[in-house]
Design an enzyme around this catalytic site. Sequence first.
Site, PDB file in Angstrom:
ATOM      1  N   CYS A   2       0.723  -1.236  -0.099  1.00 21.14           N
ATOM      2  CA  CYS A   2       0.004   0.055   0.001  1.00 21.14           C
ATOM      3  C   CYS A   2       0.838   1.131  -0.069  1.00 21.14           C
ATOM      4  CB  CYS A   2      -0.861   0.319   1.078  1.00 21.14           C
ATOM      5  SG  CYS A   2      -1.989  -1.378   1.396  1.00 21.14           S
ATOM      6  N   ARG A  27       3.670   0.050  -5.109  1.00 20.18           N
ATOM      7  CA  ARG A  27       3.553  -0.856  -3.916  1.00 20.18           C
ATOM      8  C   ARG A  27       2.106  -1.369  -3.710  1.00 20.18           C
ATOM      9  NH1 ARG A  27       6.809   1.704   0.037  1.00 20.18           N
ATOM     10  NH2 ARG A  27       5.653   1.013   1.488  1.00 20.18           N
ATOM     11  N   TRP A  74      -2.789  -2.669  -1.650  1.00 16.78           N
ATOM     12  CA  TRP A  74      -2.537  -4.046  -1.980  1.00 16.78           C
ATOM     13  C   TRP A  74      -3.298  -4.999  -0.934  1.00 16.78           C
ATOM     14  CZ3 TRP A  74      -0.382  -8.239   0.288  1.00 16.78           C
ATOM     15  CH2 TRP A  74       0.055  -9.514  -0.280  1.00 16.78           C
ATOM     16  N   ASN A 100      -1.282   1.778   6.012  1.00 17.41           N
ATOM     17  CA  ASN A 100      -0.426   0.958   5.337  1.00 17.41           C
ATOM     18  C   ASN A 100      -0.045   0.083   6.766  1.00 17.41           C
ATOM     19  OD1 ASN A 100       1.457  -0.579   4.227  1.00 17.41           O
ATOM     20  ND2 ASN A 100       3.034   1.191   3.952  1.00 17.41           N
ATOM     21  N   GLY A 101      -0.239  -1.324   6.549  1.00 15.34           N
ATOM     22  CA  GLY A 101       0.258  -2.087   7.519  1.00 15.34           C
ATOM     23  C   GLY A 101      -0.961  -3.222   7.959  1.00 15.34           C
ATOM     24  N   GLU A 487      17.297 -16.902  -9.943  1.00 14.59           N
ATOM     25  CA  GLU A 487      16.960 -15.694 -10.075  1.00 14.59           C
ATOM     26  C   GLU A 487      16.198 -15.642 -11.515  1.00 14.59           C
ATOM     27  OE1 GLU A 487      16.261 -13.203  -8.631  1.00 14.59           O
ATOM     28  OE2 GLU A 487      16.287 -11.405  -9.921  1.00 14.59           O
ATOM     29  N   LYS A 491      12.556 -14.259 -12.109  1.00 13.86           N
ATOM     30  CA  LYS A 491      12.253 -13.159 -13.314  1.00 13.86           C
ATOM     31  C   LYS A 491      10.985 -13.673 -14.225  1.00 13.86           C
ATOM     32  CE  LYS A 491      13.358 -10.762 -11.513  1.00 13.86           C
ATOM     33  NZ  LYS A 491      13.862 -10.686 -10.190  1.00 13.86           N
ATOM     34  N   GLU A 494       7.387 -14.398 -12.291  1.00 15.42           N
ATOM     35  CA  GLU A 494       6.721 -13.213 -11.897  1.00 15.42           C
ATOM     36  C   GLU A 494       6.223 -12.412 -12.767  1.00 15.42           C
ATOM     37  OE1 GLU A 494       8.818 -10.699  -8.978  1.00 15.42           O
ATOM     38  OE2 GLU A 494      10.754 -10.828 -10.395  1.00 15.42           O
ATOM     39  N   HIS A 510      17.607 -35.994 -10.219  1.00 14.22           N
ATOM     40  CA  HIS A 510      17.109 -36.355  -8.790  1.00 14.22           C
ATOM     41  C   HIS A 510      15.651 -35.997  -8.910  1.00 14.22           C
ATOM     42  CE1 HIS A 510      20.817 -37.813  -7.110  1.00 14.22           C
ATOM     43  NE2 HIS A 510      21.407 -36.492  -7.469  1.00 14.22           N
ATOM     44  N   LYS A 609       5.898  -4.070  -4.854  1.00 11.21           N
ATOM     45  CA  LYS A 609       7.305  -3.916  -4.928  1.00 11.21           C
ATOM     46  C   LYS A 609       7.860  -4.026  -3.483  1.00 11.21           C
ATOM     47  CE  LYS A 609      11.255  -2.894  -6.871  1.00 11.21           C
ATOM     48  NZ  LYS A 609      11.799  -3.716  -7.561  1.00 11.21           N
TER      49      LYS A 609
HETATM   50  O1  M6R Z   1      12.859  -5.033  -1.142  1.00  5.52           O
HETATM   51  P1  M6R Z   1      13.338  -6.436  -0.836  1.00  5.52           P
HETATM   52  O2  M6R Z   1      14.787  -6.585  -1.580  1.00  5.52           O
HETATM   53  O3  M6R Z   1      13.605  -6.744   0.576  1.00  5.52           O
HETATM   54  O4  M6R Z   1      12.449  -7.273  -1.481  1.00  5.52           O
HETATM   55  C1  M6R Z   1      12.418  -8.676  -1.546  1.00  5.52           C
HETATM   56  C2  M6R Z   1      11.454  -9.457  -2.619  1.00  5.52           C
HETATM   57  O5  M6R Z   1      10.431  -8.815  -2.011  1.00  5.52           O
HETATM   58  C3  M6R Z   1      11.831  -8.974  -3.980  1.00  5.52           C
HETATM   59  O6  M6R Z   1      13.266  -9.271  -4.161  1.00  5.52           O
HETATM   60  C4  M6R Z   1      10.906  -9.635  -4.872  1.00  5.52           C
HETATM   61  O7  M6R Z   1      11.099 -11.112  -4.787  1.00  5.52           O
HETATM   62  C5  M6R Z   1      10.992  -9.190  -6.111  1.00  5.52           C
HETATM   63  N1  M6R Z   1       9.676  -9.097  -6.834  1.00  5.52           N
HETATM   64  C6  M6R Z   1      11.676 -10.050  -7.176  1.00  5.52           C
HETATM   65  O8  M6R Z   1      11.857  -9.600  -8.401  1.00  5.52           O
END
Ligand code: M6R
Length: 614
Positions: A2, A27, A74, A100-101, A487, A491, A494, A510, A609
């Site tokens: 949020c 956010r 969110w 927010n929270g 990673e 990518k 997501e 395995h 984010k």
């Molecule tokens: O702000 P942070 O690095 O703590 O965030 C961690 C994860 O939420 C963040 O890396 C998330 O996995 C991204 N969407 C990956 O692209």
Amino acid sequence: MCGIVAYIGNKEAYSIIVKGLKRLEYRGYDSSGIALLNTEGLNTYKKQGKVANLEAFTEDKDRSGYAGIGHTRWATHGPPNDTNAHPHTSEDGNITLVHNGIIENYDSIRKELEGKGYTFKSDTDTEVLCYLISDIKTKTGVKLGKAIHLALQQVVGAYAIVVMSKDEPNKIIVARKSSPLVVGIGKDNDFYVASDATPIVEYTKQVVYLNDDEIAILNRDKGMKLFNIDEVQKEPYVEELELHLEELEKGGYEHFMLKEIHEQPRSIKDCFRGRLNAEEAWVSLGGIKEYEQKMIKANRIIMIACGTSWHAGLVGEYLFEDLARINVEVEYASEFRYRNPIINENDIVIAISQSGETADTMAALELAKSKGATILGVCNVVGSSISRITDAGSYTHAGPEIGVASTKAFTAQVTVLTLMALSLAKLKGTICETKFRTMLSELEAIPQKVQQILDKNDEIKLIAEQYQGASNALYLGRGSSFPVALEGALKLKEISYIHAEGYPAAEMKHGPIALIDEEMPVFVIATSGPSYEKVVSNIQEVKARKGKLIAVVTEGDQQVHDIADHTIDIPDTDEHLVPLLATIPFQLLSYHIAVMRNCNVDQPRNLAKSVTVE
Ligand code: M6R
């Protein structure tokens, strides 16, 4: 999650707030809303979906107001719809609030208020807090600030709130616990409030970051007053923002993610600027200098993080162990915090976080601190919560990352961890002078090598075209390329919603090998180095099962080139630095596949984010 934006002062609040909400959409973007206060009263507008929906909805409405509060959501409690969107307003219509929270004990407070005859309109914890403040204010006759203070004493959870009332129209009141909030101080008692500084920077560079348990009254006649939990007035600590407006714009790119991928030659350079000199053979991270002796003597270093930052931690583990011979463990913050981990004052905990606000990482750090460990941070956002609670740390200096999928933040995190590992190795004497000098020169050459890979964008796009229809994908790597495989898979899944898994290449047989058929693209990091031959064997295993093979190889490679369906060449470098290069083709592949599948690259579904709730 949020995003909050608020304003009070001499300008029209609407455009400031809506523009700010668009900057904060990363956010959360499932609904948004705004409440505006003008001399006639209070107008509240809320709409499901993006801020653009809210804008369209309010086109023919009264949008005037010298004060206002806005929110982009969110969802945590209740589905994303107009009713659950913020702001929430008290039953008598006098008080309105954005939050927010999470209010953890909202259910019991709600039941108590229902017992007093209140009827709630939404399913949210936020509305409960709004009603609670209103109930206290009406029953006791206290002023809004006092009512908020009393209400927050009953609340368990995390919050950043902005409250406005028709009865006290010259002020907005803000409070924070565990969720970020920044106040921008303009001229003549103009105040801007936001979850981060990005909506504020175009109006003022003077900001106050609220600390936990602080409440501030922002009055357009009387200025700002800051109080702690015991209602003792404090002097606000005003800081100068280092952010620039152009960093928040797309700069001609179609998406923020593409811009951020292309920024990497610069962001990596910014990350080591002033921290390394290959010619003079030194590396120095000022932020952690005084902790380095402790680090090399530490029982172990624990890296805690989530998502992409956790992958950077895994690369860090290889670097610290191999170069500096320090025992490292890498933990998901969300698991670490609930596992009753054995930690003491001989441990060092490093939190890695782009946003510096991730709730699980924060909580894990607080736990480690309470057990006596030294806590350090590797954060991107200057002034973020994690960077403020840690004993020391090193910023990644990647600049604002707006795309939800992390790209330049990852390479900057890996760069900082490489600098740390080299600095510790030198101090501890576990690296010889020649290797040290070579690695520094290689690191200095990385930005230009990243650029060489980015120049292959068109070639990578052609490969993406062939796999845009895939339903599944496997990513394989060994050693420090294993986190790169993880990673790469993250990518892809997501932003393009293709199911993808990252595996250590040797683990494939395995289990995951059962998935391989002619439909399955397998992305492999097969760069030159000690495990090259082993990876080639894994590649043969994939090809024997008719998998489609896309390999990232070192320039000049012939062996894999002859077997794979596609190869993407990357420049040769020291094996420790391969993750910084090998990750770039995967970022571009995922980006292009997502665009070809018409996915919302910068704001993928269900994601936000910065994950400020657990
Ligand atoms: O702000 P942070 O690095 O703590 O965030 C961690 C994860 O939420 C963040 O890396 C998330 O996995 C991204 N969407 C990956 O692209």
